[in-house]
Design a protein around this motif. Structure first.
Motif, short mmCIF file in Angstrom:
data_model
loop_
_atom_site.label_atom_id
_atom_site.label_comp_id
_atom_site.label_asym_id
_atom_site.label_seq_id
_atom_site.Cartn_x
_atom_site.Cartn_y
_atom_site.Cartn_z
N PRO A 49 0.79 -1.24 0.00
CA PRO A 49 0.00 0.00 0.00
C PRO A 49 0.82 1.28 0.00
O PRO A 49 0.28 2.34 -0.31
N SER A 50 2.16 1.22 0.30
CA SER A 50 2.84 2.50 0.50
C SER A 50 4.33 2.54 0.19
O SER A 50 4.98 3.54 0.47
N ILE A 51 4.90 1.51 -0.37
CA ILE A 51 6.33 1.50 -0.68
C ILE A 51 6.50 1.69 -2.18
O ILE A 51 5.91 0.95 -2.98
N ILE A 52 7.31 2.66 -2.56
CA ILE A 52 7.59 2.93 -3.97
C ILE A 52 8.96 2.35 -4.27
O ILE A 52 9.97 2.82 -3.75
N GLY A 53 8.98 1.30 -5.09
CA GLY A 53 10.21 0.56 -5.34
C GLY A 53 10.67 0.66 -6.77
O GLY A 53 9.89 0.99 -7.69
N PHE A 54 11.95 0.30 -6.95
CA PHE A 54 12.60 0.39 -8.25
C PHE A 54 13.44 -0.86 -8.45
O PHE A 54 14.29 -1.19 -7.62
N GLY A 55 13.19 -1.57 -9.54
CA GLY A 55 13.89 -2.81 -9.79
C GLY A 55 13.45 -3.89 -8.82
O GLY A 55 12.58 -3.67 -7.97
N THR A 56 14.05 -5.06 -8.95
CA THR A 56 13.73 -6.19 -8.09
C THR A 56 15.02 -6.85 -7.63
O THR A 56 15.96 -6.99 -8.42
N HIS A 57 15.03 -7.22 -6.38
CA HIS A 57 16.19 -7.90 -5.79
C HIS A 57 15.70 -9.20 -5.16
O HIS A 57 14.78 -9.18 -4.33
N HIS A 58 16.26 -10.33 -5.58
CA HIS A 58 15.90 -11.61 -4.97
C HIS A 58 16.87 -11.86 -3.82
O HIS A 58 18.07 -11.72 -3.97
N TYR A 59 16.33 -12.22 -2.68
CA TYR A 59 17.17 -12.49 -1.52
C TYR A 59 16.92 -13.90 -1.00
O TYR A 59 15.88 -14.51 -1.26
N ARG A 60 17.88 -14.41 -0.27
CA ARG A 60 17.75 -15.68 0.42
C ARG A 60 18.46 -15.54 1.76
O ARG A 60 19.60 -15.12 1.81
N THR A 61 17.76 -15.85 2.85
CA THR A 61 18.35 -15.75 4.19
C THR A 61 19.13 -17.02 4.51
O THR A 61 19.03 -18.04 3.81
N ASP A 62 19.93 -16.96 5.58
CA ASP A 62 20.68 -18.13 6.03
C ASP A 62 19.74 -19.28 6.39
O ASP A 62 20.12 -20.44 6.29
N ALA A 63 18.53 -18.95 6.82
CA ALA A 63 17.55 -19.97 7.18
C ALA A 63 16.86 -20.58 5.96
O ALA A 63 16.00 -21.45 6.10
N GLY A 64 17.20 -20.09 4.77
CA GLY A 64 16.63 -20.64 3.56
C GLY A 64 15.40 -19.93 3.03
O GLY A 64 14.88 -20.25 1.97
N ARG A 65 14.92 -18.93 3.77
CA ARG A 65 13.77 -18.17 3.30
C ARG A 65 14.23 -17.22 2.20
O ARG A 65 15.32 -16.67 2.25
N GLY A 66 13.40 -17.00 1.24
CA GLY A 66 13.76 -16.09 0.16
C GLY A 66 12.55 -15.39 -0.41
O GLY A 66 11.42 -15.71 -0.06
N GLY A 67 12.81 -14.45 -1.26
CA GLY A 67 11.73 -13.73 -1.90
C GLY A 67 12.27 -12.57 -2.71
O GLY A 67 13.48 -12.44 -2.90
N ASP A 68 11.37 -11.74 -3.16
CA ASP A 68 11.73 -10.57 -3.96
C ASP A 68 11.34 -9.31 -3.22
O ASP A 68 10.28 -9.25 -2.58
N THR A 69 12.20 -8.32 -3.30
CA THR A 69 11.95 -7.00 -2.75
C THR A 69 12.37 -5.98 -3.80
O THR A 69 13.08 -6.33 -4.74
N PRO A 70 11.98 -4.73 -3.63
CA PRO A 70 12.52 -3.72 -4.53
C PRO A 70 14.04 -3.62 -4.31
O PRO A 70 14.53 -3.79 -3.19
N ARG A 71 14.76 -3.36 -5.36
CA ARG A 71 16.22 -3.20 -5.24
C ARG A 71 16.54 -1.97 -4.39
O ARG A 71 17.42 -2.01 -3.55
N ILE A 72 15.83 -0.86 -4.61
CA ILE A 72 15.84 0.32 -3.75
C ILE A 72 14.41 0.81 -3.67
O ILE A 72 13.61 0.56 -4.58
#
Length: 134
Positions: A49-72
Motif C-alpha cells: 500500500p505505500s512503498i515505492i520501489g525500483f527494480g527487483t532484488h531476490h534475496y535468500r536468508t541463512d535460514a533458507g527463506r527467500g523472496g523478492d523485494t525492490p532493489r531500492i
C-alpha cells in the motif's frame, strides 16, 4: 514457507503521490521518485500500500527463506521519509555529510529533503542500487 506480503500492486504511482495530503511530503515524494528513477533507470512501482520501489532484488536468508523485494525503495510515512537502501557498509562518509537523519536495519529516516545534502543522498542511493545488484 510463508510468502512475502509486500508485492508489486500495479497501482498508479503518480496518483498515489498526488494524493499525499501534506504538501512538503508530496513534493519530497515526487523528488525522490525522479532521483530513484534516474539512478536506477527503472520505473517506479507501488509495492504493497505505500512503498515505492525500483527494480527487483531476490534475496535468500541463512535460514533458507527467500523472496523478492525492490532493489531500492522509499515510503512517505507520517513522521519521516523512509529510504530502503539495504546495507550501509562503506556509506560512512556520505552519512556524515547527509545532515539530519537516523538509520535502522536497512533503512534511512529523513524528516524532509530540505534537511539533507542532496549530493550525499544521491551518492547513498547510487551505492545502494549498485550493491543490491551484486
Amino acid at each position: 514457507m510463508a510468502e512475502n506480503k509486500t508485492k508489486p500492486t500495479g497501482a498508479d504511482v503518480t496518483a498515489f503521490l498526488d494524493a499525499i495530503d501534506h504538501p512538503t511530503r508530496r513534493e519530497d515524494g515526487h523528488t525522490l521518485r525522479a532521483l530513484f528513477e534516474r539512478i536506477s533507470g527503472e520505473p517506479a512501482t507501488l509495492w504493497g500500500p505505500s512503498i515505492i520501489g525500483f527494480g527487483t532484488h531476490h534475496y535468500r536468508t541463512d535460514a533458507g527463506r527467500g523472496g523478492d523485494t525492490p532493489r531500492i525503495a522509499f515510503s512517505l510515512r507520517k513522521a519521516s521519509l523512509v529510504l530502503y537502501l539495504h546495507h550501509y557498509d562503506g556509506y560512512d562518509t556520505d552519512l556524515a555529510r547527509l545532515g539530519k537523519h537516523k538509520t535502522g536495519k536497512g533503512c534511512l529516516y529523513v524528516t524532509k529533503l530540505a534537511d539533507v545534502d542532496a549530493a550525499a543522498l544521491e551518492n547513498l542511493v547510487r551505492k545502494a542500487w549498485d550493491r543490491a545488484g551484486t
